[in-house]
Scaffold this active site. Structure first.
Site, PDB file in Angstrom:
ATOM      1  N   THR A 186     -62.615 -13.834  90.323  1.00 36.80           N
ATOM      2  CA  THR A 186     -62.229 -13.244  91.612  1.00 36.80           C
ATOM      3  C   THR A 186     -61.163 -14.108  92.290  1.00 36.80           C
ATOM      4  O   THR A 186     -61.118 -15.316  92.069  1.00 36.80           O
ATOM      5  CB  THR A 186     -63.505 -13.211  92.477  1.00 36.80           C
ATOM      6  OG1 THR A 186     -64.376 -12.270  91.893  1.00 36.80           O
ATOM      7  CG2 THR A 186     -63.254 -12.873  93.913  1.00 36.80           C
ATOM      8  N   ARG A 214     -72.197  -0.566  90.307  1.00 39.19           N
ATOM      9  CA  ARG A 214     -72.540  -1.858  90.931  1.00 39.19           C
ATOM     10  C   ARG A 214     -71.389  -2.396  91.792  1.00 39.19           C
ATOM     11  O   ARG A 214     -70.234  -2.394  91.397  1.00 39.19           O
ATOM     12  CB  ARG A 214     -72.874  -2.860  89.822  1.00 39.19           C
ATOM     13  CG  ARG A 214     -73.235  -4.266  90.322  1.00 39.19           C
ATOM     14  CD  ARG A 214     -72.055  -5.214  90.308  1.00 39.19           C
ATOM     15  NE  ARG A 214     -72.436  -6.584  90.644  1.00 39.19           N
ATOM     16  CZ  ARG A 214     -71.558  -7.529  90.944  1.00 39.19           C
ATOM     17  NH1 ARG A 214     -70.272  -7.277  90.946  1.00 39.19           N
ATOM     18  NH2 ARG A 214     -71.964  -8.750  91.247  1.00 39.19           N
ATOM     19  N   VAL A 215     -71.712  -2.828  92.992  1.00 43.01           N
ATOM     20  CA  VAL A 215     -70.738  -3.476  93.874  1.00 43.01           C
ATOM     21  C   VAL A 215     -71.282  -4.859  94.205  1.00 43.01           C
ATOM     22  O   VAL A 215     -72.470  -5.000  94.516  1.00 43.01           O
ATOM     23  CB  VAL A 215     -70.531  -2.657  95.171  1.00 43.01           C
ATOM     24  CG1 VAL A 215     -69.612  -3.401  96.128  1.00 43.01           C
ATOM     25  CG2 VAL A 215     -69.957  -1.279  94.851  1.00 43.01           C
ATOM     26  N   GLY A 216     -70.427  -5.868  94.111  1.00 43.53           N
ATOM     27  CA  GLY A 216     -70.867  -7.239  94.381  1.00 43.53           C
ATOM     28  C   GLY A 216     -70.655  -7.632  95.833  1.00 43.53           C
ATOM     29  O   GLY A 216     -70.593  -6.794  96.732  1.00 43.53           O
ATOM     30  N   ASP A 217     -70.534  -8.919  96.042  1.00 42.23           N
ATOM     31  CA  ASP A 217     -70.436  -9.477  97.398  1.00 42.23           C
ATOM     32  C   ASP A 217     -69.054  -9.337  98.020  1.00 42.23           C
ATOM     33  O   ASP A 217     -68.911  -9.378  99.242  1.00 42.23           O
ATOM     34  CB  ASP A 217     -70.787 -10.968  97.360  1.00 42.23           C
ATOM     35  CG  ASP A 217     -69.848 -11.736  96.424  1.00 42.23           C
ATOM     36  OD1 ASP A 217     -69.594 -11.236  95.305  1.00 42.23           O
ATOM     37  OD2 ASP A 217     -69.365 -12.812  96.813  1.00 42.23           O
ATOM     38  N   THR A 237     -66.753 -16.720  95.738  1.00 40.94           N
ATOM     39  CA  THR A 237     -66.668 -16.217  94.370  1.00 40.94           C
ATOM     40  C   THR A 237     -67.925 -16.638  93.632  1.00 40.94           C
ATOM     41  O   THR A 237     -68.486 -17.689  93.927  1.00 40.94           O
ATOM     42  CB  THR A 237     -65.423 -16.783  93.649  1.00 40.94           C
ATOM     43  OG1 THR A 237     -65.556 -16.515  92.245  1.00 40.94           O
ATOM     44  CG2 THR A 237     -65.257 -18.289  93.830  1.00 40.94           C
ATOM     45  N   GLY A 238     -68.346 -15.830  92.690  1.00 39.35           N
ATOM     46  CA  GLY A 238     -69.535 -16.196  91.912  1.00 39.35           C
ATOM     47  C   GLY A 238     -70.423 -15.001  91.684  1.00 39.35           C
ATOM     48  O   GLY A 238     -69.981 -13.853  91.801  1.00 39.35           O
TER      49      GLY A 238
HETATM   50  N1  ASP Z   1     -68.352 -12.304  93.223  1.00 42.15           N
HETATM   51  C1  ASP Z   1     -67.828 -11.355  92.272  1.00 42.15           C
HETATM   52  C2  ASP Z   1     -68.824 -10.242  92.107  1.00 42.15           C
HETATM   53  O1  ASP Z   1     -70.007 -10.512  92.054  1.00 42.15           O
HETATM   54  C3  ASP Z   1     -67.532 -11.953  90.947  1.00 42.15           C
HETATM   55  C4  ASP Z   1     -66.653 -13.159  90.970  1.00 42.15           C
HETATM   56  O2  ASP Z   1     -66.583 -13.906  91.935  1.00 42.15           O
HETATM   57  O3  ASP Z   1     -65.970 -13.375  89.983  1.00 42.15           O
HETATM   58  O4  ASP Z   1     -68.422  -9.112  91.977  1.00 42.15           O
END
Ligand code: ASP
Length: 320
Positions: A186, A214-217, A237-238
């Site tokens: 990210t 799916r949707v992340g943070d 990120t993570g």
């Molecule tokens: N935080 C992002 C997600 O979970 C992934 C990432 O940071 O690479 O969608």
């Protein structure tokens, strides 16, 4: 001069030395994860460093010319989104269905306005769409077809899904089809402008082989992105699920806002203690109300860079 006046002047001087007036600065990240420079070719490392440096320089030039922090974020993130090295825009990972679904968000600390988009399939620069949501709609968060319709109506550039094709990402997709993938990448940026206004933005392709919409943070305000003048700005990120459950970027800001922590101490606590103890991998970048940059990550690497208030440019990838 009277002794009390002298003491007062000394006090004011001491406070202003410890809390310098913010000057423009910018910090970016290219995703926390498990790819250190040991796992890269020299060419890859060179290109990643150059792209981060270009992103910082263009963004900083804009700030130096009196541009706003939101504009600086857009400039910085567009450059990272247009590179195939990061999991955002052009370099976005594959979903389990072999497609690409992109998320992004922006927050303006000056007025705590925010904009976010999720599940975009054909918008070249999702951060532009998030900014348009913030600036040209009464809403905060738009998803899927509706978000695309809105982005189109606001003149965003569209691309076919083949634009996002990348051989390395395709191999990750094929090899990790049934696994809980752990490759991140990210991108995010935080900036403070000459007027002391802080903004933060984040853009991603999400996690490889994500399923079921799916949707992340990243597009969740307070999880992946948060900014508030007088407190600070943050981009994370993570492993997104951990950042959502811990409302991570807001958690960091809240420790500053309602407690006595600095942004740096709060970032350390949330990333290195709280998330880590739960098994949540990732990182965060930030700028505090004085313009001081903050970096914490609990993975082996996080491509990152900043131009600080002294004008010094720093680009790093591995743990230092
Ligand atoms: N935080 C992002 C997600 O979970 C992934 C990432 O940071 O690479 O969608």
């Amino acid at each position: 001069m009277q002794r009390p006046t002298l003491l007062l002047l000394l006090l004011v001087f001491t406070i202003s030395c410890n809390n310098p007036k913010p000057t423009a600065s910018v910090i970016v990240h290219g995703g926390a994860g498990y790819v250190s420079t040991d796992d890269m070719t020299e060419q890859q490392e060179k290109e990643i460093r150059e792209t981060i440096e270009k992103s910082l320089q263009k963004s900083n030039e804009h700030l130096a010319n009196g541009g706003t922090s939101v504009e600086a974020i857009q400039i910085a993130i567009n450059i990272l989104e247009d590179s195939s090295h990061f999991n955002a825009g052009k370099g976005s990972v594959f979903t389990s269905a072999g497609t690409h679904e992109l998320d992004a968000s922006i927050m303006n600390g000056k007025n705590v306005q925010a904009g976010a988009v999720a599940g975009l399939t054909n918008i070249k620069n999702p951060i532009d769409a998030a900014i348009a949501v913030m600036e040209h709609s009464p809403h905060v968060f738009l998803i899927g077809k509706g978000a695309e319709e809105f982005a189109l109506a606001h003149g965003m550039e569209t691309v076919p899904q083949s634009y996002f094709y990348n051989e390395d990402r395709y191999i990750e997709h094929i090899e990790d089809l049934d696994e809980n993938n752990k490759k991140f990448g990210t991108v995010g940026a935080v900036a403070i402008d000459k007027n002391g206004n802080i903004a933060a933005g984040t853009s991603t392709g999400g996690m490889t082989n994500k399923r079921y919409g799916r949707v992340g943070d990243v597009p969740v305000i307070g999880a992946g992105t948060y900014a508030e003048n007088g407190v600070g700005g943050l981009s994370a990120t993570g492993h997104g699920e951990y950042f959502i459950r811990n409302v991570a970027t807001y958690d960091i800001a809240a420790q500053v806002k309602y407690g006595t922590s600095t942004l740096d101490e709060a970032g350390y606590h949330t990333l290195m203690k709280k998330l880590k103890s739960q098994g949540g991998d990732g990182g965060v970048i930030g700028i505090d109300k004085y313009g001081k940059v903050v970096i914490h990550f609990n993975t082996v690497a996080m491509p990152r860079g900043y131009i600080n208030r002294e004008g010094e440019t720093v680009v790093m990838i591995d743990q230092e």
